[in-house]
Design a protein around this motif. Structure first.
Motif, mmCIF file in Angstrom:
data_model
loop_
_atom_site.group_PDB
_atom_site.id
_atom_site.type_symbol
_atom_site.label_atom_id
_atom_site.label_comp_id
_atom_site.label_asym_id
_atom_site.label_seq_id
_atom_site.Cartn_x
_atom_site.Cartn_y
_atom_site.Cartn_z
ATOM 1 N N ALA A 67 42.984 48.798 42.147
ATOM 2 C CA ALA A 67 42.156 47.619 41.967
ATOM 3 C C ALA A 67 40.533 47.907 41.743
ATOM 4 O O ALA A 67 40.056 48.937 42.437
ATOM 5 N N HIS A 68 39.956 47.666 40.816
ATOM 6 C CA HIS A 68 38.653 48.161 40.450
ATOM 7 C C HIS A 68 38.006 46.993 39.709
ATOM 8 O O HIS A 68 38.432 45.986 39.097
ATOM 9 N N THR A 69 36.693 47.297 39.401
ATOM 10 C CA THR A 69 35.915 46.464 38.427
ATOM 11 C C THR A 69 35.472 47.597 37.371
ATOM 12 O O THR A 69 35.550 48.645 37.734
ATOM 13 N N ASP A 70 35.206 47.260 36.343
ATOM 14 C CA ASP A 70 34.974 47.873 35.006
ATOM 15 C C ASP A 70 33.500 48.044 35.140
ATOM 16 O O ASP A 70 32.656 47.370 35.617
ATOM 17 N N PHE A 71 33.147 49.285 34.714
ATOM 18 C CA PHE A 71 31.569 49.769 34.860
ATOM 19 C C PHE A 71 30.713 49.174 33.770
ATOM 20 O O PHE A 71 29.413 48.985 34.213
ATOM 21 N N VAL A 81 37.509 42.047 39.995
ATOM 22 C CA VAL A 81 38.435 43.033 40.385
ATOM 23 C C VAL A 81 39.794 42.752 39.786
ATOM 24 O O VAL A 81 40.318 41.652 39.671
ATOM 25 N N HIS A 82 40.626 43.954 39.178
ATOM 26 C CA HIS A 82 41.753 43.893 38.504
ATOM 27 C C HIS A 82 42.469 44.988 38.770
ATOM 28 O O HIS A 82 42.183 46.222 39.332
ATOM 29 N N ARG A 83 43.799 44.997 38.521
ATOM 30 C CA ARG A 83 44.656 46.070 38.661
ATOM 31 C C ARG A 83 45.859 46.263 37.741
ATOM 32 O O ARG A 83 46.333 44.860 37.254
HETATM 33 FE FE LIG Z 1 39.452 47.831 34.139
#
Ligand SMILES: [Fe+2]
Ligand SMILES: O=C(O)CCC(=O)C(=O)O
Length: 350
Positions: free
Chosen positions: A205-209, A263-265
């Protein structure tokens, strides 16, 4: 409750002579950006044939042996081009390094270019997999052909974003001139059946930069977007020809968090190999990101200090790769410690 989904926007309206159709695209994009920063587009300018070609390139590359892929390892340079092995990255704290391998490509920046000389963000020549032999020229064509078509579309998307924020259509043109954008060919092996579901991730799970991400999925699902409102994960069903667009942290910061970087994964439980191709459009490295005037009231404070594209994106990279490295170092340390303990434990003598 109806099943939640990521909206599909027919982007052809943007190219239409009819202002009503164009405005409809702008309004739909605004709505998605305010909600969770994710939408899909169809009717865009990248032909299906180009999409298919780059996906075939990805499959051919990942079919090479590990040794052949390692010949173009990303560790051979500092400008983020080349092959990244399985389990190199770790975006979600508390999980295991990720079950994906990747190949990074960008604009082929010559070593005499000012971006290379001044060590600008992700700027330098590509590494090409010679191991593809006769297939190499087709690989270069297929990947760069798609990359350039996608960047043209990115410029159109930025125009729509500008309009959606009540700005001049060309507001982001300077940011997009000399933009640094990285494309990743990604391969997610099917997650082993005995994998610990809570810890194994294709991508945590992250957000893009960066500014915006444009993602092409193959036919296998696995991408999930967090829905804050219902506290559930939304599956992003692969849709033929569609691109998934999402906003990154840089865009959220720029809009004073009015627009969302969500947030996505990826968890690949399909039992099949999954391939996807994101392009991270980050903008011109020296461009100063300072709160967009229409995103705050005159008497309101901006939430973030101004910073360049390069400062914002480099800091985020360092953090995520550092986490995977730390995990590996700790795992190795534990292994060594347990070996030492075994060797020095007293042996029972009969
Ligand atoms: Fe991403
Ligand atoms: O492979 C996908 O569907 C998502 C990839 C992604 O989120 C990323 O590379 O940042």
């Amino acid at each position: 409750m109806p099943e939640l989904s990521i909206p599909i926007i027919d982007f052809s309206g943007f190219y239409s002579e009819d202002p009503v159709l164009k405005q409809k695209v702008v309004d739909q994009v605004r709505e998605s950006c305010l909600y969770n920063g994710f939408f899909q587009i169809t009717g865009h300018s990248i032909p299906l044939e180009k999409q298919k070609k780059v996906m075939d390139c990805a499959k051919k590359f990942f079919d090479l042996s590990l040794e052949e892929k390692q010949q173009v390892s990303k560790d051979n340079n500092t400008w983020n081009r080349g092959y990244e092995m399985l389990r190199s990255q770790m975006l979600e704290e508390g999980t295991q390094p990720e079950l994906k391998e990747g190949f990074y490509i960008g604009e082929d920046i010559d070593k005499s270019h000012p971006y290379f000389i001044n060590k600008k963000l992700n700027s330098g020549p590509n590494q090409w997999p010679e191991a593809l032999g006769d297939g190499l020229e087709g690989f270069k064509d297929g990947t760069m052909g798609y990359y350039h078509a996608a960047l043209k579309l990115a410029a159109d998307l930025m125009r729509v974003l500008a309009l959606s924020l009540e700005l001049e259509e060309t507001y982001f043109s300077q940011y997009m001139t000399g933009a640094v954008s990285t494309m990743r060919l990604l391969h997610y092996p099917s997650q082993p059946k005995d994998a610990d579901e809570k810890l194994s991730r294709g991508i945590g799970a992250h957000t893009d930069f960066g500014g915006i991400t444009m993602l092409m999925q193959d036919t296998v699902d696995g991408l999930q977007v967090w829905d804050q409102k219902s506290s559930t994960w939304i599956d992003v069903a692969p849709t033929k020809g569609a691109l998934v667009i999402n906003l990154g942290n840089l865009m959220s910061r720029w809009t004073n968090e009015k627009y969302k970087s969500n947030v996505h994964r990826v968890i690949n439980k399909s039992g099949k190999e999954r391939y996807s191709i994101p392009i991270f459009v980050s903008g011109q490295p020296d461009y100063m990101i300072d709160c967009i005037p229409t995103c705050k009231k005159a008497d309101e404070q901006a939430k973030f200090e101004p910073a360049t594209v390069e400062q914002i994106v480099s800091a985020a990279y360092a953090e995520s790769y550092g986490r995977a490295q730390l995990y590996k170092q700790l795992a190795e340390k534990k292994m060594v410690e347990s070996q030492v303990a075994q060797q020095s434990s007293p042996v029972a003598v009969a």
